[in-house]
Design a protein around this motif. Structure first.
Motif: not given
Length: 488
Positions: A314-315, A160, A163, A311
């Protein structure tokens, strides 16, 4: 073959069901990330308030004092923050490692908030006084990135990392945007431009109290985290729980090609970002002929765009890595190239814009700043890729050296611009920035890596940490899948 003790194997042998519980619920790491996001926003209020306030501070109005500072004096004021900022980076990283990042960042933010209240008084005494106060503000603000990186290296699982890390650091963009867009209304209120500093100071004190109460240095010291989430985080950070006592391998760091690739990328981003941050209000006022309120709103637009794009990219980065579509190293270089070379092209185009092409200029400025968001999935998380144990001290070094460019950039603008209203002189400013983007990212592409370096773990720990280091490779970046755990 290396055999691990039961306590060392426990985090790695989390079953699929427990891992699902840890990743599917809102957890302590998410609350920690939200607090850090707010902290980054508020610390940027303290950093950016002078950039937003410099125009009304030097513009005659009926409701607030103004100062007849010339261009070189304003450039000096804008750059003086970074004199203190550069000096405190490495000491801040060492303090965070030694005493805990939570306490260092709480104290720094509170002190910075108190100093905000004294800005109007300092300005009344002359530009030298405001320069001194900005140097002191820079000293405490130098704690922000080393402390945040130290905290993130303990709290963010590598699956993660893109993100959550990008989400936290997007607070810088949202903070910049919020203070720029709200500054117009603050200037027109009964407080005038001094209100900008009073509000920044009050919020800084409020956040310091919140994080002192709710924050934690690492999962092991959190009172609100579940055992499942703690084990999940600790198995996927690569950071040793006793890293506070580890000696920093300075020689290995400073002889690492990957470190210098990272340093180049950091310097390139900082030069471009702070050139636009400190000079954009002046450019919009002098070249595009926008009034103070329009200037404030439009100056904030690129930072809202950058915050939102954080946002988006990043994913995508995490998805490409976790699915094995591209390696971690390739992802870091790809997104950093998008984040620096696309803005380079935008700045070249911006150099040919005039006051008659306001819309085009604003679009290019928005893109030049907004697409910088991709760098957050590039160089910004690379410290944790290379060395989870020493990400904070490394950030102190790279951010300190990159901060030198933050001093130089506004001064160069002051030298280049003899006439703030001349678009051809601004063209040279944008071309210089574009050239810095080109060179620095090229060095990152050539020398950059995204694998844990051997010097992350001291020799005495190398045998027991071999497994965890090997898990984080370019070809395999996800957590162990069900049925494969026992292979370790």
């Amino acid at each position: 073959m290396v055999y691990l003790t039961h306590s060392e194997r426990t985090p790695l042998l989390l079953g699929a069901q427990l891992r699902h519980i840890a990743t599917s619920r809102f957890g302590a790491r998410h609350w920690q990330a939200i607090q850090l996001f707010l902290g980054m926003m508020i610390n940027y209020f303290q950093r950016v308030n002078i950039s937003a306030g410099i125009v009304p501070m030097t513009t005659p109005t009926a409701d607030a004092p103004y100062y007849n500072w010339d261009l070189s004096q304003k450039s000096l004021i804008l750059s003086s923050f970074f004199w203190g900022y550069v000096v405190s980076q490495v000491p801040a990283g060492l303090l965070a490692k030694r005493f805990g990042a939570k306490y260092v960042i709480c104290l720094a933010t509170a002190v910075g908030g108190i100093m905000c209240f004294f800005h109007p008084m300092a300005a009344n005494g002359g530009y030298i006084n405001i320069c001194v106060l900005r140097v002191l503000t820079g000293l405490v603000q130098g704690c922000v990135y080393p402390c945040f990186h130290t905290l993130l290296s303990k709290w963010v699982p590598r699956t993660e990392r893109g993100f959550l890390t990008t989400g936290v650091y997007s607070g810088a963009q949202f903070g910049t945007a919020v203070i720029l867009i709200s500054s117009g209304n603050i200037f027109e209120s009964s407080m005038g431009w001094p209100g900008l500093f009073y509000i920044s100071g009050g919020l800084g004190l409020a956040w310091a109290l919140l994080f002192f109460w709710q924050g934690a240095d690492e999962p092991a010291t959190s009172s609100s985290i579940s055992k499942v989430e703690r084990e999940y985080i600790e198995s996927l950070t690569g950071s040793n729980t006793s890293s506070q006592s580890l000696a920093i391998p300075w020689k290995d760091i400073f002889t690492s090609g990957a470190f210098y690739g990272l340093l180049a990328a950091h310097c390139g981003f900082t030069w471009g970002f702070y050139t636009l941050l400190t000079e954009m209000p002046t450019y919009m006022s002098s070249v595009l002929k926008l009034d103070v309120k329009s200037n404030a709103v439009l100056s904030s637009l690129p930072y809202f765009a950058m915050g939102i794009l954080c946002f988006v990219v990043s994913p995508i980065s995490d998805l490409l890595i976790n699915r094995g579509t591209i390696s971690v190293t390739t992802a870091r270089k790809l997104f950093n190239s998008i984040g620096q070379w696309v803005p380079m092209a935008c700045l070249i185009g911006l150099g040919y814009m005039t006051a008659d092409e306001k819309t085009g200029a604003i679009v290019l400025l928005t893109l030049a700043v907004g697409i910088n968001a991709a760098c957050f999935c590039g160089y910004l998380v690379n410290h944790m890729d290379l060395s989870p144990n020493f990400a904070g001290p490394m950030m102190g070094v790279t951010n300190g050296l990159a901060g030198v460019t933050s001093i130089i950039a506004p001064l160069i603008v002051g030298v280049v611009l003899s006439n703030e209203e001349d678009p051809t002189q601004w063209r040279l400013v944008f071309f210089i920035t574009g050239a810095i983007y080109l060179l620095c990212n090229l060095l990152f592409v050539i020398f950059g890596k995204a694998t844990v370096q051997p010097w992350n773990d001291p020799p005495s720990m190398s045998s027991t940490m071999t497994l965890r280091s090997n898990i984080q490779t370019d070809s395999r970046t996800t957590a162990p899948t069900p049925g494969k755990e026992n292979q370790f």
